[in-house]
Enzyme design. Structure first.
Site, PDB file in Angstrom:
ATOM      1  N   TYR A  66       0.846  -1.193   0.000  1.00 15.11           N
ATOM      2  CA  TYR A  66       0.000   0.000   0.000  1.00 15.11           C
ATOM      3  C   TYR A  66       0.881   1.242   0.000  1.00 15.11           C
ATOM      4  O   TYR A  66       1.829   1.335   0.776  1.00 15.11           O
ATOM      5  CB  TYR A  66      -0.888  -0.007   1.244  1.00 15.11           C
ATOM      6  CG  TYR A  66      -1.780   1.202   1.393  1.00 15.11           C
ATOM      7  CD1 TYR A  66      -2.909   1.354   0.600  1.00 15.11           C
ATOM      8  CD2 TYR A  66      -1.508   2.184   2.346  1.00 15.11           C
ATOM      9  CE1 TYR A  66      -3.745   2.451   0.744  1.00 15.11           C
ATOM     10  CE2 TYR A  66      -2.334   3.288   2.501  1.00 15.11           C
ATOM     11  CZ  TYR A  66      -3.459   3.419   1.695  1.00 15.11           C
ATOM     12  OH  TYR A  66      -4.278   4.502   1.845  1.00 15.11           O
ATOM     13  N   ASP A 159       9.267   2.868  -0.180  1.00 19.28           N
ATOM     14  CA  ASP A 159       8.229   3.539   0.584  1.00 19.28           C
ATOM     15  C   ASP A 159       8.479   3.213   2.052  1.00 19.28           C
ATOM     16  O   ASP A 159       8.120   2.141   2.535  1.00 19.28           O
ATOM     17  CB  ASP A 159       6.849   3.054   0.132  1.00 19.28           C
ATOM     18  CG  ASP A 159       5.715   3.722   0.899  1.00 19.28           C
ATOM     19  OD1 ASP A 159       5.990   4.383   1.920  1.00 19.28           O
ATOM     20  OD2 ASP A 159       4.552   3.569   0.483  1.00 19.28           O
ATOM     21  N   LYS A 187       4.526   9.845   9.050  1.00 21.35           N
ATOM     22  CA  LYS A 187       4.351  10.614  10.282  1.00 21.35           C
ATOM     23  C   LYS A 187       5.372  10.314  11.373  1.00 21.35           C
ATOM     24  O   LYS A 187       5.480  11.078  12.332  1.00 21.35           O
ATOM     25  CB  LYS A 187       2.929  10.414  10.819  1.00 21.35           C
ATOM     26  CG  LYS A 187       2.563   8.980  11.178  1.00 21.35           C
ATOM     27  CD  LYS A 187       1.087   8.853  11.504  1.00 21.35           C
ATOM     28  CE  LYS A 187       0.190   8.980  10.307  1.00 21.35           C
ATOM     29  NZ  LYS A 187       0.328   7.903   9.309  1.00 21.35           N
TER      30      LYS A 187
END
Length: 347
Positions: A66, A159, A187
């Site tokens: 994802y 990623d 984050k």
């Protein structure tokens, strides 16, 4: 103090430079970095950048990985190798995913099959999968991806929204010793505040506006609150031994859960890397999404419910990895394992 000075100015601030220097110093692939407001936004900017740099449109991702909710990435996890992706969400037009191809994780052969025409802009992967459950790559697979990208002129993208500063201070690329061309982060680099970033080699990042012609911007990107939280978080994570603590805690938890599972007759397998971990109700090994899909989801649901009823809140899906924190104590882990043993005996 930062709030008193202002939460956002819609312009660069000195704190942005300070955090950028910390990220560049820590992450092997990053020579320049652009802050965003989320991991999804970082991946959107990264995708545009890779296409601009290579002048190619196709991308390759992996089944079960994802990369945020941008249209180009929402491709069915079950798409076969060398077939064009199909939209995986209502509202995503087929035209948005026609240049998205899917390979099989930990299978270098499936990657070369898609790259060999020399028309792929980027090979994008989670260097440790966290969105099909926890799936660890082999070093040979990551290095194979690096070599194939070099061979066919494709940019390798890690990623690291999940893995960055979590599995090691320099991310999974430092943990495994394989350096991509471009990296995305989330984050973690903002201490949990809404923040993301993409970065990479200077010759690639120089294309990003205003230095170059590839446009990407955000009013709240690099805002003082997120930057301050990120600076303080990285100061803590940079202290010697922090990721050794995280990995030791992850190992203790996973080993304990697997021991309780097997003691009660359940097939189970799992793993960990730094502060990231997970397990499946199946024999294993689990090396890709197809393996993860063979896990007993119904049993996981019963186990999760039993744990939750006893005060232990875990990720509510067998397809989600877990995260260890420096705030978790040995007592927390012992308590979790005691309860895990009780629940394993019941399901």
């Amino acid at each position: 103090k930062t709030m008193d000075k202002g939460t956002s100015f819609g312009a660069p601030c000195v704190l942005e430079n300070e955090l950028a220097k910390m990220v560049i110093s820590a992450v092997p692939s990053v020579e320049m970095v652009r802050f965003t407001n989320s991991g999804t936004e970082a991946c959107m900017g990264m995708l545009r950048l890779c296409r601009a740099y290579t002048n190619r449109e196709k991308i390759v991702k992996f089944e079960g990985c994802y990369h945020g909710h941008a249209d180009s990435f929402l491709v069915q996890a079950g798409s076969g190798v060398a077939t064009l992706g199909l939209p995986d969400s209502p509202g995503v037009p087929a035209s948005s995913t026609k240049t998205t191809l899917c390979a099989t994780y930990n299978d270098v052969g499936s990657v070369e099959e898609l790259l060999k025409e020399g028309d792929v802009a980027a090979l994008i992967l989670e260097p440790v999968v966290g969105n099909s459950g926890f799936i660890k790559p082999t070093k040979e697979f990551l290095q194979g991806c690096r070599d194939l990208c070099d061979k066919y002129g494709t940019l390798l993208v890690f990623d690291e929204v999940m893995t960055g500063f979590r599995v090691a201070y320099g991310g999974a690329q430092a943990y495994f010793g394989v350096t991509p061309d471009v990296t995305t982060m989330g984050k973690v680099i903002g201490g949990g505040m809404p923040v993301g970033a993409y970065g990479g080699r200077r010759d690639i990042m120089d294309l990003v506006a205003p230095a170059g012609p590839m446009y990407q911007a955000g009013t709240l990107s690099g805002n003082p609150l997120a930057m301050t939280a990120g600076i303080e978080t990285l100061k803590v994570l940079k202290q010697p031994g922090q990721h050794d603590k995280l990995e030791a805690a992850s190992k203790k938890l996973v080993d304990g859960i697997l021991a309780h599972a097997k003691a009660n007759g359940h097939a189970a397998t799992g793993g960990y890397a730094g502060g990231m971990f997970g397990f499946f109700f199946c024999e294993g090994p689990v090396t890709c999404f197809a393996d993860a899909a063979k896990s007993d989801m119904e049993k996981f649901g019963r186990w999760h419910k039993g744990m939750l009823e006893r005060g232990i809140y875990l990720a509510p899906s067998a397809y989600e990895a877990g995260f260890m924190s420096l705030a978790h104590t040995d007592e927390d882990i012992e308590n979790t394992l005691e309860i895990a043993g009780e629940v394993m005996a019941m399901i």
